[in-house]
Write an enzyme that holds these catalytic residues in place. Structure first.
Site, mmCIF file in Angstrom:
data_model
loop_
_atom_site.group_PDB
_atom_site.id
_atom_site.type_symbol
_atom_site.label_atom_id
_atom_site.label_comp_id
_atom_site.label_asym_id
_atom_site.label_seq_id
_atom_site.Cartn_x
_atom_site.Cartn_y
_atom_site.Cartn_z
ATOM 1 N N TYR A 50 -7.684 6.670 3.745
ATOM 2 C CA TYR A 50 -7.591 5.040 2.381
ATOM 3 C C TYR A 50 -6.870 4.067 2.348
ATOM 4 O O TYR A 50 -7.586 2.775 2.713
ATOM 5 C CB TYR A 50 -7.201 5.345 0.607
ATOM 6 N N ASP A 56 -10.328 4.369 -3.760
ATOM 7 C CA ASP A 56 -9.248 5.359 -4.501
ATOM 8 C C ASP A 56 -9.815 6.169 -5.788
ATOM 9 O O ASP A 56 -10.712 5.435 -5.918
ATOM 10 C CB ASP A 56 -8.520 4.086 -4.388
ATOM 11 N N GLU A 61 0.756 -1.654 -0.038
ATOM 12 C CA GLU A 61 0.380 0.120 0.170
ATOM 13 C C GLU A 61 0.889 1.876 0.086
ATOM 14 O O GLU A 61 0.437 2.034 -0.495
ATOM 15 C CB GLU A 61 -1.353 -0.074 0.843
#
Ligand code: SF4
Length: 364
Positions: A128, A146, A45
């Site tokens: 997020y 996203d 991520e």
């Protein structure tokens, strides 16, 4: 209040069937209902923020080979992490990643927390990323939104409000159609749909599992969504980098201040990045030493997220390996060209180095 069209809401089950059959393989992704290693999920991520999957894959392999566990990465030095990150861009992420894994060790005994609130309290983790880790690594119910998901929601519900103002509405819409289980797979499935099928240009609506539920498709206007506010012109900035060489064939580098863009990374000394080309007096003031400078052939252009930078090159040969300011000795370093790769260099510095080497080779 969210207004729906007359179409049936999109079916998570249909999307999950498509995902099970078509999801791309990624080194951090597990399929068939298995959950990934949370450290791999966290690492990916951080790396994927603003960066394409294909670019991230070799970096992910290099990191997990060198630091196979979160504990190992937390024990690494920041310089080593930055160096391994060289070329991946958005360098603040390397520092945040390092701070984040250290915080996981200090606050959670090395175990990545499962709930969004605790995740959001870690350095470098925004809403997020917290939702993505909670859903994907731990199968928690979380709304993962996203840019890909925003585009899919804007099209499926034909949202007329423009981005970025529409973000809140798109988040609500994403939340309104969550499945009852398989939260991690579903989060990845919507993002995968946006990345592979519901692409910004030429969406492949005829193959899409949500085609019969999609308001934008029904109107024949898929590509018109998401509606976007008129884009501001990207500002242009200018600088000059001084490539200072000594008799040993070394080149002078300067470490950037920890605070600010590319903080703590190495660059060639130069003028500040400003909206006007540097004046003659600014060049004189910011040159590391008084030399006869030659002008490089063409400037190096580089695009950052919120401005473009054009860097002209000045190349000079110094008789000695001086340091520009004794107060700042620690911030300067003479390096052999071949050893530059041992430092944490941002892409901009690497590109300036290539342009300078090309110039010097053509002269020799
Ligand atoms: S039908 Fe087309 S526009 Fe609608 S979600 Fe699928 S790919 Fe996107």
């Amino acid at each position: 209040m969210i207004r729906r069209t007359a179409l049936k809401p999109p079916s998570p089950a249909a999307l999950l069937r498509w995902y099970d059959a078509h999801a791309r393989d990624m080194p951090w992704r597990m399929k068939g209902g298995k959950r990934p290693n949370p450290y791999h999920e966290l690492l990916s991520e951080f790396m994927l923020q603003q960066t394409q999957v294909a670019t991230v894959i070799p970096y992910f392999h290099a990191f997990t080979k060198r630091w196979p566990t979160l504990m190992a990465l937390a024990k690494a030095s920041l310089d080593d992490v930055r160096h391994a990150w060289s070329g991946l861009g958005y360098y603040r992420r390397a520092k945040f990643l390092h701070q984040c894994v250290k915080a996981v060790v200090e606050r959670h005994g090395g175990k990545i927390p499962q709930d969004e609130e605790a995740l959001r309290a870690l350095p470098g983790i925004g809403p997020y990323t917290a939702a993505a880790i909670a859903a994907i690594a731990f199968d928690k119910k979380a709304v993962v939104v996203d840019g890909n998901v925003e585009r899919v929601m804007a099209r499926v519900f034909a949202v007329e409000e423009k981005l970025p103002a529409a973000k809140k509405k798109l988040h609500e819409l994403a939340s309104s159609i969550l499945p009852k289980n398989r939260f991690g797979d579903y989060a990845q499935a919507v993002m995968e749909l946006g990345a592979m099928m519901c692409t910004p240009k030429n969406p492949q609506c005829t193959k899409c599992p949500w085609q019969n539920n999609c308001a934008a498709f029904a109107k024949g206007m898929a590509q018109a969504y998401p509606r976007k506010a008129t884009k501001k012109v990207t500002p242009q900035k200018y600088s000059t980098a001084f490539i200072t060489l000594n008799k040993k064939g070394e080149v002078l580098l300067r470490r950037r201040d920890e605070k600010g863009m590319l903080g703590g990374l190495w660059e060639f000394p130069g003028t500040p990045w400003e909206t006007a080309k540097p004046s003659a007096s600014a060049l004189k003031r910011h040159a590391p030493v008084k030399l006869r400078w030659q002008t490089g052939k063409k400037p190096v252009s580089h695009v950052f997220s919120h401005f473009k930078l054009e860097t002209a090159l000045r190349i000079g040969h110094s008789a000695a390996a001086f340091f520009p300011d004794t107060k700042h000795n620690g911030e300067y370093r003479w390096m052999k060209w071949k050893d530059l790769s041992t430092l944490a260099l941002p892409t901009l510095t690497l590109r300036i180095a290539d342009a300078a080497k090309e110039y010097l080779e053509a002269k020799s």
